[in-house]
Design an enzyme around this catalytic site. Structure first.
Site, PDB file in Angstrom:
ATOM      1  N   ASP A 197      -5.309   1.861  10.643  1.00 33.46           N
ATOM      2  CA  ASP A 197      -6.726   1.585  10.856  1.00 33.46           C
ATOM      3  C   ASP A 197      -6.887   1.102  12.305  1.00 33.46           C
ATOM      4  O   ASP A 197      -7.012   1.896  13.225  1.00 33.46           O
ATOM      5  CB  ASP A 197      -7.124   0.540   9.810  1.00 33.46           C
ATOM      6  CG  ASP A 197      -8.598   0.223   9.768  1.00 33.46           C
ATOM      7  OD1 ASP A 197      -9.410   1.134   9.967  1.00 33.46           O
ATOM      8  OD2 ASP A 197      -8.947  -0.951   9.518  1.00 33.46           O
ATOM      9  N   GLY A 218       0.775  -1.247   0.000  1.00 33.18           N
ATOM     10  CA  GLY A 218       0.000   0.000   0.000  1.00 33.18           C
ATOM     11  C   GLY A 218       0.798   1.283   0.000  1.00 33.18           C
ATOM     12  O   GLY A 218       0.336   2.306  -0.503  1.00 33.18           O
ATOM     13  N   ARG A 277      -5.065   0.406  -6.945  1.00 35.72           N
ATOM     14  CA  ARG A 277      -3.824   1.000  -6.432  1.00 35.72           C
ATOM     15  C   ARG A 277      -3.304   2.111  -7.341  1.00 35.72           C
ATOM     16  O   ARG A 277      -2.605   3.011  -6.904  1.00 35.72           O
ATOM     17  CB  ARG A 277      -2.733  -0.070  -6.287  1.00 35.72           C
ATOM     18  CG  ARG A 277      -3.011  -1.120  -5.216  1.00 35.72           C
ATOM     19  CD  ARG A 277      -1.740  -1.903  -4.896  1.00 35.72           C
ATOM     20  NE  ARG A 277      -1.984  -3.133  -4.175  1.00 35.72           N
ATOM     21  CZ  ARG A 277      -2.115  -3.222  -2.844  1.00 35.72           C
ATOM     22  NH1 ARG A 277      -2.039  -2.144  -2.097  1.00 35.72           N
ATOM     23  NH2 ARG A 277      -2.333  -4.385  -2.263  1.00 35.72           N
ATOM     24  N   GLU A 335       3.636   4.077   6.214  1.00 35.09           N
ATOM     25  CA  GLU A 335       2.428   3.262   6.012  1.00 35.09           C
ATOM     26  C   GLU A 335       1.444   3.998   5.115  1.00 35.09           C
ATOM     27  O   GLU A 335       1.448   5.225   5.042  1.00 35.09           O
ATOM     28  CB  GLU A 335       1.749   3.007   7.372  1.00 35.09           C
ATOM     29  CG  GLU A 335       2.060   1.654   7.981  1.00 35.09           C
ATOM     30  CD  GLU A 335       1.267   0.506   7.334  1.00 35.09           C
ATOM     31  OE1 GLU A 335       0.809   0.640   6.193  1.00 35.09           O
ATOM     32  OE2 GLU A 335       1.116  -0.526   8.011  1.00 35.09           O
ATOM     33  N   ASP A 336       0.568   3.245   4.460  1.00 34.42           N
ATOM     34  CA  ASP A 336      -0.499   3.869   3.684  1.00 34.42           C
ATOM     35  C   ASP A 336      -1.614   4.371   4.602  1.00 34.42           C
ATOM     36  O   ASP A 336      -2.075   5.496   4.493  1.00 34.42           O
ATOM     37  CB  ASP A 336      -1.062   2.905   2.627  1.00 34.42           C
ATOM     38  CG  ASP A 336      -1.489   1.544   3.195  1.00 34.42           C
ATOM     39  OD1 ASP A 336      -1.255   1.271   4.390  1.00 34.42           O
ATOM     40  OD2 ASP A 336      -2.052   0.743   2.422  1.00 34.42           O
ATOM     41  N   PHE A 388     -14.187   2.794   3.599  1.00 37.90           N
ATOM     42  CA  PHE A 388     -13.098   2.066   2.958  1.00 37.90           C
ATOM     43  C   PHE A 388     -12.569   2.891   1.795  1.00 37.90           C
ATOM     44  O   PHE A 388     -13.303   3.224   0.871  1.00 37.90           O
ATOM     45  CB  PHE A 388     -13.543   0.671   2.492  1.00 37.90           C
ATOM     46  CG  PHE A 388     -12.367  -0.242   2.329  1.00 37.90           C
ATOM     47  CD1 PHE A 388     -11.812  -0.875   3.434  1.00 37.90           C
ATOM     48  CD2 PHE A 388     -11.785  -0.438   1.086  1.00 37.90           C
ATOM     49  CE1 PHE A 388     -10.694  -1.688   3.303  1.00 37.90           C
ATOM     50  CE2 PHE A 388     -10.677  -1.251   0.946  1.00 37.90           C
ATOM     51  CZ  PHE A 388     -10.131  -1.878   2.058  1.00 37.90           C
TER      52      PHE A 388
END
Ligand code: IMP
Ligand code: MG
Length: 183
Positions: free
Chosen positions: A108, A49, A170, A104-105, A157
């Site tokens: 969560d 990600g 992506r 990090e992308d 999401f």
């Protein structure tokens, strides 16, 4: 002609467009450069990600850098992490004595980042900072330090700019919301 139902679905609803992403990534890079100790920044991206975000971030970072990646897989359903994180590809370079920036992308539940921080801390870096493009604080299950955050996002999401849904999207140049997938 492709007649897949998927291909005819509406594109993800835009949340952050290319100009917003570009401006925010540049500002983050300046902030990171100002706050990290002097010396080479050892940038580690979490695959897959983070690859698009990291590519833009390091090009905006006015510092000497080394770049490395690791790949993780977390067991669970398509949009829900289980908290069990498997390293499928470890770092290629040692981080001992390095000023590490973990990229990090999205954070969560925080379970992936917590696992990686514990793993990295054992390898004795000189300093260890974390950076995420997106942060979903409403979903947090463990308390984990995030030093640099691009954007806070609501509990939807999101895909694009490196983030996927079932390995798709992506390559979207913007961040969008999938209306049907339940996070
Ligand atoms: P965690 O729940 O903080 O451990 O996040 C684990 C991983 O789940 C992230 O690195 C992403 O790859 C993925 N993830 C969580 N939320 C989203 C989302 O909204 N879109 C795409 N991927 C997500
Ligand atoms: Mg990820």
């Amino acid at each position: 002609m492709n007649s897949n139902l998927e291909e005819r679905l509406a594109p993800p609803r835009p949340l952050f467009d290319e100009a917003q992403l570009s401006a925010r990534v540049k500002a983050l890079a300046r902030q990171i450069s100002d706050r990290l100790p002097a010396g080479t920044v050892h940038v580690v991206g979490v695959l897959r990600g983070a690859f698009v975000f990291m590519a833009d971030l390091v090009r905006a970072l006015p510092r000497d850098t080394r770049c490395d990646f690791l790949a993780v897989r977390s067991y669970g359903a398509a949009t829900e992490t289980s908290g069990i994180v498997e390293i499928t590809h470890d770092l290629s370079l040692p981080i001992t004595g390095q000023h590490v920036l973990l990229v990090e992308d999205i954070v969560d539940t925080g379970l992936t980042l917590r696992h990686l921080l514990q793993l990295f801390a054992m390898r004795g870096p000189a300093s260890l900072h974390t950076c995420t493009l997106l942060n979903k604080p409403s979903r947090r299950r463990v308390n984990v330090p995030v030093d640099f955050v691009g954007f806070e996002v609501p509990d939807h999401f999101v895909v694009g700019y490196g983030l996927d849904f079932d390995q798709r999207y992506r390559n979207l140049p913007y961040i969008g919301v999938i209306e049907t997938a339940q996070a």
